[in-house]
Design a protein around this motif. Structure first.
Motif, PDB file in Angstrom:
ATOM      1  N   LEU A 124      12.514  10.898   7.230  1.00 28.31           N
ATOM      2  CA  LEU A 124      11.790  10.913   6.610  1.00 28.31           C
ATOM      3  C   LEU A 124      11.292   9.613   5.967  1.00 28.31           C
ATOM      4  CD1 LEU A 124      14.036  12.047   3.336  1.00 28.31           C
ATOM      5  CD2 LEU A 124      13.040  13.240   5.494  1.00 28.31           C
ATOM      6  N   GLU A 125      10.541   8.811   7.048  1.00 27.28           N
ATOM      7  CA  GLU A 125       9.910   7.922   6.617  1.00 27.28           C
ATOM      8  C   GLU A 125       9.658   6.740   5.520  1.00 27.28           C
ATOM      9  OE1 GLU A 125       5.807   9.316   8.074  1.00 27.28           O
ATOM     10  OE2 GLU A 125       6.752   9.073  10.495  1.00 27.28           O
ATOM     11  N   LEU A 126      11.055   6.904   4.571  1.00 27.43           N
ATOM     12  CA  LEU A 126      11.104   6.075   3.535  1.00 27.43           C
ATOM     13  C   LEU A 126      11.449   5.218   3.256  1.00 27.43           C
ATOM     14  CD1 LEU A 126      12.324   8.812   1.195  1.00 27.43           C
ATOM     15  CD2 LEU A 126      10.444   8.274   0.961  1.00 27.43           C
ATOM     16  N   SER A 127      11.179   3.821   2.774  1.00 28.03           N
ATOM     17  CA  SER A 127      11.025   2.748   2.336  1.00 28.03           C
ATOM     18  C   SER A 127      11.637   2.001   1.012  1.00 28.03           C
ATOM     19  CB  SER A 127      10.912   2.180   3.581  1.00 28.03           C
ATOM     20  OG  SER A 127       9.554   2.002   2.853  1.00 28.03           O
ATOM     21  N   GLY A 128      12.251   0.968   0.284  1.00 25.36           N
ATOM     22  CA  GLY A 128      11.659   0.425  -0.719  1.00 25.36           C
ATOM     23  C   GLY A 128      12.440   1.284  -1.645  1.00 25.36           C
TER      24      GLY A 128
END
Length: 254
Positions: A124-128
């Motif tokens: 999902l290319e999520l971070s933070g």
């Protein structure tokens, strides 16, 4: 009888002790200074110690009266009570069983969280903060495992992880999960969109419905009961939130 007089009151007392624990507060304060695995192992040690502190005489007496119905732990680290045990032997055996149960319960939660975290980052290319919010709202991952039935649990975990047999502790431990030796692969997850943002769910399988016909009794995990708080959270939700707090403070979402 065992659920009413041992497992449910122990769960309630254990979570109350965890909420009030200065050691838990210290663990959170120093999580940013430690490796995630070290914090999880310290949490495991605390969880096990709280079991010892919350078993009371009434629970031991109830377990003594129902001792033939209990599946006692056996192995190098624990021994079942003998054929004519004393109350003290029951207390020791009950403590061994429940310490193993809580370690296994937290391990299952970490397995869900760590695997979903990798899926969120990689797929999902999520971070933070977006990753934290997504995982916080994806607590159903762990809740979906909160129905206890030996055959169903084994088959569900086999589907998710590829394991044959049961997820066992300490044969399976926190390093196995954090180092990626034990994981739920990305093809077992799916993204769903909600008004509050994306959520992560398990893909549908024949074991997805908790009303699936199985042989033998099906009981909800005592920690899947409402905690009595104003938010309506279950005890398992509280554990999920605590693990996410540790993950965030450890920099796992960065």
């Amino acid at each position: 009888m065992l659920y009413s007089n041992v497992y449910i009151p122990l769960t309630e007392a254990w979570f109350a002790a965890l909420a009030a624990s200065p050691a838990k507060d210290e663990l959170l304060r120093r999580a940013s200074e430690r490796d995630l695995l070290e914090s999880l192992e310290r949490l495991n040690a605390l969880c096990r110690q709280l079991v010892v502190e919350t078993i009371d005489d009434a629970m031991v007496a109830a377990a003594y009266g129902q001792r033939d119905a209990i599946h006692w732990m056996d192995g190098d680290w624990a021994e079942p009570p003998g054929p004519d045990p004393t109350l003290e032997q029951i207390r020791v055996a009950l403590g061994n069983k429940l310490r193993r149960n809580i370690s296994l319960g937290v391990l299952e939660a970490v397995l869900c969280l760590e695997s979903a975290c990798r899926y969120g980052r990689d797929e999902l290319e999520l971070s933070g903060e977006p990753l934290r919010r997504t995982l916080l709202g994806s607590r159903q991952l762990y809740a979906s495992l909160a129905v206890l039935h030996d055959q169903q649990e084994r088959e569900r975990l086999s589907f998710l992880t590829g394991l044959t047999g049961y997820l066992e502790y300490p044969a399976n431990d926190y390093p196995h999960v954090i180092l990626g030796k034990l994981a739920i692969q990305s093809d077992k997850f799916i993204r769903t969109d909600t008004p509050d943002g994306p959520r992560i769910r398990f893909v549908t399988s024949k074991l997805s419905r908790i009303d699936e016909a199985v042989q033998g009794p099906t009981m909800r995990c005592p920690a899947h009961r409402p905690s009595g708080g104003e938010t309506g959270e279950t005890y398992n939700d509280i554990l999920w939130n605590l693990l996410i707090d540790i993950y965030q403070r450890s920099g796992r979402f960065d």
